[in-house]
Design an enzyme around this catalytic site. Structure first.
Site, PDB file in Angstrom:
ATOM      1  N   ASP A  49       0.840  -1.201   0.000  1.00 31.31           N
ATOM      2  CA  ASP A  49       0.000   0.000   0.000  1.00 31.31           C
ATOM      3  C   ASP A  49       0.869   1.244   0.000  1.00 31.31           C
ATOM      4  OD1 ASP A  49      -2.936   1.165   0.795  1.00 31.31           O
ATOM      5  OD2 ASP A  49      -1.345   2.293   1.803  1.00 31.31           O
ATOM      6  N   TYR A  54       3.259   9.659  -0.465  1.00 27.98           N
ATOM      7  CA  TYR A  54       4.372   9.014   0.233  1.00 27.98           C
ATOM      8  C   TYR A  54       5.708   9.230  -0.483  1.00 27.98           C
ATOM      9  CZ  TYR A  54       0.460   6.417   2.387  1.00 27.98           C
ATOM     10  OH  TYR A  54      -0.702   6.057   3.004  1.00 27.98           O
ATOM     11  N   LYS A  79      -2.880   5.995  -4.231  1.00 26.78           N
ATOM     12  CA  LYS A  79      -3.963   6.935  -3.935  1.00 26.78           C
ATOM     13  C   LYS A  79      -3.711   8.292  -4.593  1.00 26.78           C
ATOM     14  CE  LYS A  79      -3.724   4.880   0.677  1.00 26.78           C
ATOM     15  NZ  LYS A  79      -2.317   4.450   0.604  1.00 26.78           N
ATOM     16  N   HIS A 112      -7.677   9.724  -1.489  1.00 25.19           N
ATOM     17  CA  HIS A 112      -6.975   9.722  -0.208  1.00 25.19           C
ATOM     18  C   HIS A 112      -7.808  10.351   0.924  1.00 25.19           C
ATOM     19  CE1 HIS A 112      -2.543   9.340   1.173  1.00 25.19           C
ATOM     20  NE2 HIS A 112      -3.345   9.087   2.185  1.00 25.19           N
TER      21      HIS A 112
END
Length: 281
Positions: A49, A54, A79, A112
């Site tokens: 994930d 990120y 996301k 998100h």
């Protein structure tokens, strides 16, 4: 209830999703995230994930490319971030994520956060991506029940997954019941609360009783509640430990004891906090 590492949650469109995945939030792009994923795949994980936020999709893609595990066996989630929401911007953001990942498709693409006045247009973009086969499943993250109800009033496709903050201090029982009723798979982010509840006496007692770590007790509680879980770690022994969840079962009474730890306490942002979204205008 999953009883094997090979068991899968079946989403409402028939896609099979591993019950346990590796979260890579704040795992540094490059060697750290690549090595973490390699350890995870070696330990039996088949779900990773990530998210554009990120900033490690490139490393995730490299780890998959260098793995001996066939792509079709690995469930990849990413996301769309808040600043990229809206129909056209989401389509462009998805293309950018695919390019960074080096993939032709993802297994799950999520919104998100429910950015006000944007998430419905964003969802239309996800429906297009899904209909084109570039995401095998689509869903949302951090949506409360009212967000889901609002979205589904106009959606052509019902979300398949809702990924939310979920742990013994925030058990979200009403949201879980609603998602089960609607056939939406609930998924837990930050399931271990960054270790902040590892000294909780009830959990320590249960860890001793079952001869497991506190983390394993919490993650098993997730699974027995029907919740997919994605613990994050960049440490090999913790990554390996966090998926050893299928050789024991919590009793009904112990499940209730863990659930009784709920305080409706969030560690992350409240999805209804309008001030949180001001930074994404």
């Amino acid at each position: 209830m999953p009883s094997s590492i090979h068991d899968r949650a079946v989403l409402h469109n028939g896609v099979q999703m591993p019950w346990v995945g590796l979260g890579v939030y704040k795992a540094e792009d490059g060697d750290e995230v690549i090595q973490s994923i390699k350890w995870a795949l070696d330990a039996g994980y088949r779900s990773i994930d990530t998210a554009s936020l990120y900033d490690n999709e490139t490393g995730v893609g490299q780890a998959i490319a260098e793995s001996n595990v066939p792509r079709e066996e690995i469930f990849i989630t990413t996301k769309v971030w808040n600043t990229d929401q809206g129909y056209e911007k989401t389509l462009a953001a998805f293309d950018a994520s695919l390019e960074r990942l080096g993939l032709d498709y993802v297994d799950l693409y999520l919104i998100h956060w429910p950015v006000p006045e944007k998430y419905k247009e964003t969802w239309k973009a996800l429906e297009k991506i899904y209909n084109e086969g570039r995401a095998k499943a689509i869903g949302v993250s951090n949506f409360k029940q009212h967000h889901l109800e609002d979205l589904m009033r106009e959606a052509e496709i019902k979300p398949m997954v809702n990924q939310v903050e979920y742990h013994p201090r925030l058990s979200q029982e009403k949201l879980l019941a609603f998602c089960k009723e609607q056939g939406i798979q609930l998924e837990a982010w930050r399931p271990l609360l960054k270790g902040e509840i590892f000294e909780e006496p009830t959990l320590v007692e249960l860890a001793d009783k079952y001869k497991k770590s506190v983390a394993q007790i919490i993650l098993r509680w997730d699974l027995q509640n029907g919740v997919v879980t994605i613990p994050k770690s960049v440490t090999q022994h913790r990554i390996e430990e966090n998926i050893k969840l299928f050789d024991f079962e919590l009793s009904n009474e112990d499940m209730r004891r863990i659930s009784a730890l709920n305080q409706d306490k969030r560690n992350g942002a409240d999805p209804d906090d309008l001030e949180f979204y001001q930074q994404f205008k």
